[in-house]
Design an enzyme around this catalytic site. Structure first.
Site, short mmCIF file in Angstrom:
data_model
loop_
_atom_site.label_atom_id
_atom_site.label_comp_id
_atom_site.label_asym_id
_atom_site.label_seq_id
_atom_site.Cartn_x
_atom_site.Cartn_y
_atom_site.Cartn_z
N GLU A 251 0.81 -1.22 0.00
CA GLU A 251 0.00 0.00 0.00
C GLU A 251 0.84 1.28 0.00
O GLU A 251 0.84 2.06 0.97
CB GLU A 251 -0.96 0.02 1.18
CG GLU A 251 -2.06 -1.02 1.06
CD GLU A 251 -3.06 -0.98 2.21
OE1 GLU A 251 -2.78 -0.34 3.24
OE2 GLU A 251 -4.13 -1.58 2.06
N GLU B 2 -6.83 -7.56 -0.75
CA GLU B 2 -7.34 -7.64 0.62
C GLU B 2 -8.81 -7.27 0.60
O GLU B 2 -9.16 -6.17 0.15
CB GLU B 2 -6.59 -6.67 1.54
CG GLU B 2 -5.10 -6.96 1.65
CD GLU B 2 -4.37 -5.99 2.57
OE1 GLU B 2 -5.03 -5.26 3.33
OE2 GLU B 2 -3.13 -5.95 2.50
C1 GAL Z 1 -4.62 -2.66 4.97
C2 GAL Z 1 -3.21 -3.19 5.12
C3 GAL Z 1 -3.17 -4.44 5.95
C4 GAL Z 1 -3.99 -4.27 7.19
C5 GAL Z 1 -5.40 -3.90 6.80
C6 GAL Z 1 -6.34 -3.75 7.97
O1 GAL Z 1 -4.64 -1.33 4.65
O2 GAL Z 1 -2.63 -3.47 3.87
O3 GAL Z 1 -1.85 -4.73 6.29
O4 GAL Z 1 -3.43 -3.29 7.98
O5 GAL Z 1 -5.35 -2.68 6.12
O6 GAL Z 1 -7.60 -3.38 7.51
#
Ligand code: GAL
Length: 635
Positions: free
Chosen positions: A144, A315
């Site tokens: 990110e 994710e």
């Molecule tokens: C994302 C990140 C992850 C985790 C997640 C929690 O932004 O890539 O590592 O922190 O958020 O929602």
């Protein structure tokens, strides 16, 4: 190609004995992909040069033997503590000039040469060791970029690198002074070495200076990523992705994407709702357990373009997150809806963050697919439902939409440098257009500003492109479909100066912006066809036809043939009034979708999504709350 599912896993967080059982359960849940490694640097190299890779060898082997494909992340978003001892000046600095501290993540400045060398070193070690490993089927660079406001750094390393960037761009200092208009307030420089970063100035810095610094900061992300991508490519034939974020626009994702085989993004629909969507409290309340009905779709379409057709959700939120102002649980059905919405927009894979909820550290309150005690959590049943649906249903066919929307990160930077009114942003403008088109039942392709071939598009919308180079203008003028410009199209030259002849200067469209104004939020200007200009409007002159007026009698839309110019930032109802006749003229069916009902067409199917918490009855179809309906297209 069948759509696939995956998860994000942290073997270093769990005892080795758990790994095989976890892998087995991932396979049972229908998961194909497991992403690992992206925050593990301190475990891979606890002290400088002391490498401990055996545990990662073993994790990859256990996961791979179970039948999973590994996405291996480079650990560069989390430099270990010893790195700060080695390079105390590698920390990013905020606009107040303060170093950002160790103790979370992303605490590095993209411009620091020493840290870049360390990144290249660890990536090389990983790429050599795992580049040909049969279980490593994809890579992820870093994690990110830009998240936690980390694109821009006001460090000493950034200052020196910015001076070099300016020298490379402008050649000699007189050219820079002329391009930036530095005679204004006696800001002329004698030498590139005098150039400061545009923070801590007494009053507003020169917008040309700020825009140049933003472009430089974006280029630093691009070159940082390229460094890693090239090393991985030298050792591995597996594709590389980066996981971008929602509404982070301060670097050019298209340019980062040019060095990668796949784009991916991290979709947190409920996490984003309150502070990134920018909606009214009533809207936030209505979608508190679902997320905004258009925000994910916009990013799916954007990242499909960034990935040149190949993109994933790396994710996917599976339950409450820990980081939004409020963190409710999703409505039953939403995890399935979010997954299918991504597939309908062309995602190859959807990976859930994370496998097991962490009992320690910052994300204790973030749901996973398993509870901390390894019992299935809320989302698991929906994941299994998606698994079964993927197995049974036909694959989603790729599709070129008939409506295109241009998204330009450089325009976003120019608006940020000079919004002209509080709360005005390029992203917000594009999002309003997108929302209107979606509620009209349109499926949309997002295109980058370097696009020159617009064939197949009946309507091409290009709002807010503050600077348009001659080639883009010419390509749009030559497009077959109808092109909608404005507001602020071509309002600045490449260095943030008002061009003469005055904007928009589009050949074949006799329109000139005579004056412009930003508006108080409580003082919109009504449009004759419904809706209003909010926040910003222009007063136009010229011989083009006036096809819509504001209630105060000024041109709101002017048109010549296939080219239209919109004189302001319309609200969603206003965009609907402006765009409906153009869609109809192009032969597109315009719907008026109720509440949270949205659709996405593929080549052969129509996917319906009810983001609403209540059932919807529309054109003879019943949509349950938080539901997906997949049907064969009838047109
Ligand atoms: C994302 C990140 C992850 C985790 C997640 C929690 O932004 O890539 O590592 O922190 O958020 O929602």
């Amino acid at each position: 190609m069948k759509r696939t599912l995956g998860t994000c896993y942290y073997p270093e967080h769990w005892s080795t004995e758990l790994w095989a059982k976890d892998a087995e359960r991932m396979v049972e849940a229908g998961l194909t992909w497991v992403r690992i490694g992206e925050f593990a640097w301190s475990r891979l190299e606890p002290t400088p040069g002391d490498l401990h890779l055996e545990w990662l060898d073993q994790a990859i082997e256990v996961l791979g033997q179970a039948g999973l494909k590994v996405v291996l992340g480079t650990p560069t978003a989390t430099p270990p503590r010893w790195m700060i001892d080695k390079y105390p000046d590698m920390l990013a600095h905020d606009a107040e000039g303060r170093a950002r501290k160790f103790g979370s993540r992303r605490h590095y400045c993209f411009s620091h040469a020493g840290y870049r060398r360390e990144c290249a070193r660890i990536v090389e070690i990983l790429a050599r060791r795992y580049g040909k490993n049969p279980h490593v089927a994809a890579w992820q660079t870093d994690n990110e970029y830009g998240c936690h406001d980390t694109t821009i750094s006001y460090s000493e390393a950034a200052r020196r690198a910015f001076q070099e960037w300016c020298q490379a761009r402008y050649g000699d200092i007189a050219a820079l002074n002329a391009a930036w208009g530095n005679i204004f307030w006696s800001m002329d420089y004698n030498d590139f070495a005098q150039i400061e970063l545009p923070n801590l100035t007494v009053t507003e810095p020169n917008p040309a200076h700020v825009l140049a610094f933003r472009r430089f900061s974006s280029d630093q992300v691009v070159s940082f990523n390229r460094l890693q991508a090239e090393i991985i490519r030298a050792h591995s034939a597996a594709p590389t992705a980066h996981n971008y974020m929602g509404r982070i626009t301060d670097f050019d994702h298209f340019k980062v994407g040019d060095d990668l085989e796949i784009a991916s993004w991290d979709s947190y629909p409920m996490g984003f709702l309150e502070d990134r969507v920018g909606a009214e409290p009533a809207h936030q309340k209505a979608y508190a357990r679902q997320g905004d009905p258009d925000f994910q779709a916009l990013h799916h379409d954007l990242y499909r373009a960034v990935g040149r057709g190949r993109w994933w959700v790396m994710e996917q939120q599976p339950g409450p997150v820990n980081w939004a102002p409020y963190n409710p649980a999703p409505l039953p059905g939403m995890v399935r809806l979010w997954s299918w919405e991504a597939f309908a927009h062309g995602a190859e894979a959807v990976c859930y963050f994370r496998w097991r909820q962490a009992p320690m550290a910052q994300e204790q309150l973030h749901a996973g697919l398993l509870r901390p005690d390894s019992v299935d959590a809320q989302a698991m049943d929906e994941v299994r439902a998606v698994r079964d649906e993927i197995a049974q249903a036909p694959d989603v066919a790729p599709h070129q939409a008939r409506v295109a929307l241009i998204f330009d990160y450089d325009a976003d930077a120019a608006w940020a440098v000079q919004p002209h009114g509080a709360g005005l942003s390029y992203f917000g403008l594009v999002f309003d257009v997108y929302k209107a088109l979606r509620a009209m039942g349109q499926s949309i392709d997002i295109l980058r500003p370097e696009t020159r071939d617009f064939s197949g598009y009946d309507l091409i919308h290009a709002p807010g492109l503050m600077h348009m180079d001659a080639a883009l203008k010419a390509a749009l003028i030559a497009a077959q479909g109808h092109v909608v410009f404005g507001p602020r199209s071509g309002a600045r030259d490449a260095d943030m100066t008002i061009p003469v002849p005055l904007p928009p200067a589009i050949a074949g469209l006799d329109v000139t912006v005579d004056r412009l104004e930003s508006l108080r939020p409580d003082s919109p200007i009504a449009l004759e066809g419904g809706g209003a200009f909010t926040g910003y409007r222009e007063l136009l002159q010229g011989g083009a036809d006036v096809v819509l007026r504001t209630a105060d009698g000024e041109p709101a839309v002017m048109r010549s043939g296939q080219l239209s110019y919109v004189a302001g930032w319309a609200d969603v109802a206003g965009w609907r009034a402006i765009l409906t006749p153009l869609c109809q003229e192009a032969g597109l069916t315009v719907l008026d979708l109720p509440g949270g009902l949205r659709l996405r067409d593929t080549a052969s199917e129509r996917f319906w999504f009810n983001y609403g918490a209540a059932p919807i009855n529309y054109e003879g179809r019943q949509f349950a709350p938080a539901s997906v309906l997949r049907e064969t297209r009838k047109d």
